[in-house]
Write a protein that holds these residues in place. Sequence first.
Motif, PDB file in Angstrom:
ATOM      1  N   GLY A   1       0.792  -1.182  -0.059  1.00 50.85           N
ATOM      2  CA  GLY A   1      -0.282   0.092  -0.049  1.00 50.85           C
ATOM      3  C   GLY A   1       0.955   1.335  -0.015  1.00 50.85           C
ATOM      4  O   GLY A   1       2.096   1.200   0.506  1.00 50.85           O
ATOM      5  N   SER A   2       0.349   2.076  -0.421  1.00 48.49           N
ATOM      6  CA  SER A   2       1.412   3.396  -0.378  1.00 48.49           C
ATOM      7  C   SER A   2       1.375   4.050   1.059  1.00 48.49           C
ATOM      8  O   SER A   2       2.425   4.666   1.295  1.00 48.49           O
ATOM      9  CB  SER A   2       0.731   4.609  -1.281  1.00 48.49           C
ATOM     10  N   ASP A   3       0.543   3.521   1.914  1.00 50.29           N
ATOM     11  CA  ASP A   3       0.587   3.681   3.250  1.00 50.29           C
ATOM     12  C   ASP A   3       1.956   3.411   3.716  1.00 50.29           C
ATOM     13  O   ASP A   3       2.729   3.916   4.719  1.00 50.29           O
ATOM     14  CB  ASP A   3      -0.268   2.775   4.139  1.00 50.29           C
TER      15      ASP A   3
ATOM     16  N   PHE B   1      -4.696  13.586   4.342  1.00 55.02           N
ATOM     17  CA  PHE B   1      -4.534  12.376   4.831  1.00 55.02           C
ATOM     18  C   PHE B   1      -3.646  12.247   6.329  1.00 55.02           C
ATOM     19  O   PHE B   1      -2.567  12.736   6.126  1.00 55.02           O
ATOM     20  CB  PHE B   1      -3.902  11.404   3.778  1.00 55.02           C
TER      21      PHE B   1
ATOM     22  N   TYR C   1       0.699  11.152   7.035  1.00 56.39           N
ATOM     23  CA  TYR C   1       1.850  11.807   7.098  1.00 56.39           C
ATOM     24  C   TYR C   1       2.354  12.236   8.473  1.00 56.39           C
ATOM     25  O   TYR C   1       3.618  12.181   8.618  1.00 56.39           O
ATOM     26  CB  TYR C   1       1.730  12.869   6.222  1.00 56.39           C
TER      27      TYR C   1
ATOM     28  N   CYS D   1      -0.913  16.529  -0.806  1.00 59.37           N
ATOM     29  CA  CYS D   1      -2.037  15.446  -1.088  1.00 59.37           C
ATOM     30  C   CYS D   1      -2.880  15.871  -2.095  1.00 59.37           C
ATOM     31  O   CYS D   1      -3.361  17.202  -1.944  1.00 59.37           O
ATOM     32  CB  CYS D   1      -2.799  15.087   0.106  1.00 59.37           C
TER      33      CYS D   1
ATOM     34  N   ASN E   1      -7.260  14.412   0.208  1.00 59.85           N
ATOM     35  CA  ASN E   1      -8.291  13.821   1.030  1.00 59.85           C
ATOM     36  C   ASN E   1      -8.339  14.501   2.281  1.00 59.85           C
ATOM     37  O   ASN E   1      -7.362  14.536   2.799  1.00 59.85           O
ATOM     38  CB  ASN E   1      -7.848  12.149   1.121  1.00 59.85           C
TER      39      ASN E   1
ATOM     40  N   ALA F   1      -2.852   9.402  -4.898  1.00 57.20           N
ATOM     41  CA  ALA F   1      -3.744   8.338  -4.854  1.00 57.20           C
ATOM     42  C   ALA F   1      -4.937   8.187  -5.642  1.00 57.20           C
ATOM     43  O   ALA F   1      -5.442   7.328  -6.032  1.00 57.20           O
ATOM     44  CB  ALA F   1      -4.186   8.162  -3.256  1.00 57.20           C
ATOM     45  N   TYR F   2      -5.629   9.399  -6.088  1.00 52.48           N
ATOM     46  CA  TYR F   2      -6.530   9.550  -6.813  1.00 52.48           C
ATOM     47  C   TYR F   2      -6.316  10.202  -7.967  1.00 52.48           C
ATOM     48  O   TYR F   2      -7.282  10.419  -8.992  1.00 52.48           O
ATOM     49  CB  TYR F   2      -7.721  10.426  -5.932  1.00 52.48           C
TER      50      TYR F   2
ATOM     51  N   THR G   1      -1.274   4.580  -6.075  1.00 53.91           N
ATOM     52  CA  THR G   1      -1.618   3.507  -5.499  1.00 53.91           C
ATOM     53  C   THR G   1      -2.582   2.293  -6.441  1.00 53.91           C
ATOM     54  O   THR G   1      -3.244   2.969  -7.167  1.00 53.91           O
ATOM     55  CB  THR G   1      -2.234   3.525  -4.098  1.00 53.91           C
TER      56      THR G   1
ATOM     57  N   SER H   1      -4.829   0.840  -4.651  1.00 53.45           N
ATOM     58  CA  SER H   1      -6.193   0.684  -3.848  1.00 53.45           C
ATOM     59  C   SER H   1      -7.361   1.374  -4.329  1.00 53.45           C
ATOM     60  O   SER H   1      -8.276   1.055  -3.933  1.00 53.45           O
ATOM     61  CB  SER H   1      -5.979   1.134  -2.495  1.00 53.45           C
ATOM     62  N   LYS H   2      -7.211   2.606  -5.192  1.00 51.82           N
ATOM     63  CA  LYS H   2      -8.417   3.293  -5.412  1.00 51.82           C
ATOM     64  C   LYS H   2      -9.000   2.928  -6.857  1.00 51.82           C
ATOM     65  O   LYS H   2      -9.828   1.837  -6.826  1.00 51.82           O
ATOM     66  CB  LYS H   2      -7.989   4.734  -5.272  1.00 51.82           C
TER      67      LYS H   2
ATOM     68  N   VAL I   1      -1.131  -2.492  -2.479  1.00 53.90           N
ATOM     69  CA  VAL I   1       0.040  -2.208  -3.111  1.00 53.90           C
ATOM     70  C   VAL I   1      -0.063  -0.718  -3.655  1.00 53.90           C
ATOM     71  O   VAL I   1      -0.994  -0.285  -4.521  1.00 53.90           O
ATOM     72  CB  VAL I   1      -0.118  -3.051  -4.792  1.00 53.90           C
ATOM     73  N   GLY I   2       0.769  -0.126  -3.501  1.00 50.63           N
ATOM     74  CA  GLY I   2       1.063   1.208  -3.613  1.00 50.63           C
ATOM     75  C   GLY I   2       2.535   1.489  -4.191  1.00 50.63           C
ATOM     76  O   GLY I   2       3.171   0.628  -3.794  1.00 50.63           O
TER      77      GLY I   2
HETATM   78  C1  LIG Z   1      -6.483   5.582   0.261  1.00 42.12           C
HETATM   79  C2  LIG Z   1      -5.128   6.578   0.483  1.00 42.12           C
HETATM   80  C3  LIG Z   1      -3.928   6.107   0.286  1.00 42.12           C
HETATM   81  C4  LIG Z   1      -3.576   4.847   1.077  1.00 42.12           C
HETATM   82  O1  LIG Z   1      -3.618   3.751  -0.165  1.00 42.12           O
HETATM   83  P1  LIG Z   1      -2.871   2.378  -0.172  1.00 42.12           P
HETATM   84  O2  LIG Z   1      -2.019   2.332  -1.224  1.00 42.12           O
HETATM   85  O3  LIG Z   1      -4.322   1.689   0.230  1.00 42.12           O
HETATM   86  O4  LIG Z   1      -2.134   2.514   1.288  1.00 42.12           O
HETATM   87  C5  LIG Z   1      -2.899   7.034   0.387  1.00 42.12           C
HETATM   88  N1  LIG Z   1      -2.983   8.344   0.263  1.00 42.12           N
HETATM   89  C6  LIG Z   1      -4.364   8.818   0.350  1.00 42.12           C
HETATM   90  C7  LIG Z   1      -4.532  10.117   0.048  1.00 42.12           C
HETATM   91  C8  LIG Z   1      -5.539   7.909   0.383  1.00 42.12           C
HETATM   92  O5  LIG Z   1      -6.818   8.575   0.229  1.00 42.12           O
END
Ligand SMILES: *Cc1c(COP(=O)(O)O)cnc(C)c1O
Length: 368
Positions: A89-91, A115, A118, A158, A162, A191-192, A219, A221-222, A231-232
Motif C-alpha cells: 500500500g502507499s501507506d 490524509f 503523514y 496530497c 483527501n 492516490a486518486y 496506488t 487501492s483506489k 499495493v502502492g
Molecule cells: C487511500 C489513500 C492512500 C492509501 O493507499 P494504500 O495504497 O491503500 O495504502 C494514500 N493516500 C491517500 C490520500 C489516500 O486517500
Amino acid sequence: MKPKEAVRNLPIYQPGKSLDEVKQELGLTDVIKLASNENPFGCSPKVWEALSQERDALALYPDGDAPELRRALANHLGVTEERLIIGNGSDEVIQIISRTFLEAGDVVLVAERTFPRYKTQAIIEGATVIEVPLKKGKHDLEEMARKLNEKTKLVWLCNPNNPTGTIFTHEELVSFLQKVPEETIVVVDEAYYEYVADATFPDTLSLMAQFPQLILLRTFSKIYGLASFRVGYGIAHPEVIHELTRVREPFNVNRLAQRAAYSALQDQKFVQDCHQKNRAGLDLIYRKLDEWGCPYFHTQGNFVLIDTKLPAEEAYQFLLRKGVIVRSGQALGFPTYIRVTVGTPHQNQRFLESFEELLRFSKQVENK
Ligand SMILES: *Cc1c(COP(=O)(O)O)cnc(C)c1O
C-alpha cells in the motif's frame, strides 16, 4: 511496559465500519459501504484469472523487488525501473519515507486537514509537525512556502486532497517547488490520480528532472480496485529510491498482490470505464446537492465532502440506520461534514434518497 515517548499519546487509526459489523449491530441485511473510497465496481476480471497462476508458488517467498510489476509500471509511466519502489500500500511507502529521512528534531510540513498518515509517521520518528490550514479546502501552498526553513526535512502534499477532493494546479506546484530548498524532500501523494478530470492538474512526473527531491506516490487501492491486496508505489530519483530500499522490508509486497497489480495494470479500459462512471455519479450527486442548497467541495477524486449543517456524528448515525455507511467528518476535522464515496448508480441513488430523508428530518428541505 514503556513504549517510546513519541508513540505514547498516538491515536489509533479508526477505520470506517465494515459491512458485516453494521449488518450485525443494526440487524440490517441490505447495507452499502461508501466510507473508504474503494472502487464500487471491484477490479478488472483479468486479476481473477491471473491469481490462479500463482497457485503452485504460494509456498515460496515473493520476489522482493517485484521485478515484473516494476518493469510493467516503468513501461506504463515512461520512467526507468530504478525510479520505482513498491510498497504494501502507499501507506507503507509513507512509512518508509518517514523512516528513511526523519530524525528527532526534524520538521515536517503538512496541510491541516489532509490524509492523517503523514503526520502519524512523522510523530513516530520524533519529528515536529507543522500544519498549515487549508484555504477554501485547498492546500495553501503560498503559506506552506512561507513556513519552509532549513529544518524542514519533508513536505507532504496530497493532490487531490483527501478528504476535500480539491486540487492544486501545475502552475501552483511549480511555483511552490521553486521556493523549496534543495535538501527538502517534497512528496506528492496522488492516490486518486486516475480519477482526475481537470486539465490544470499537475503533470508531476514531468517535474522530476527539474526537482530531484520530488517523490510521487500512487496506488492500486483506489481506481484499480485492489485495496485488499495492499499495493502502492513511489516514483523518485534513483538515489532516493536507493535509500528507501535500504529501509523497505525485503518481502513487503506478497506474491498474489504483485500478480494482481500487474494484471490490473494491463486493463486500462477498466480504469477508463471507472473514471467515466465516477464522473457520471458525481454529476448526479452535484445536481441533487445543488437542488437542495447543500454545500460541498468540488472534488477530483471518487468522494465528496458534504456539509450536513448537523453534527457529523448525528448525520453519520442517521445514514447508518438507513444502511448507508459514510465517513463522519468528525475525525477528519470537519465536524459538520460527511465524506461519501461515489458508488455504483444504484448505490448513489440509495445514498441520495437517504440523504434527502436526513435533510427533511432536519428541516433543511421541505417535507412533501
Ligand atoms: C487511500 C489513500 C492512500 C492509501 O493507499 P494504500 O495504497 O491503500 O495504502 C494514500 N493516500 C491517500 C490520500 C489516500 O486517500
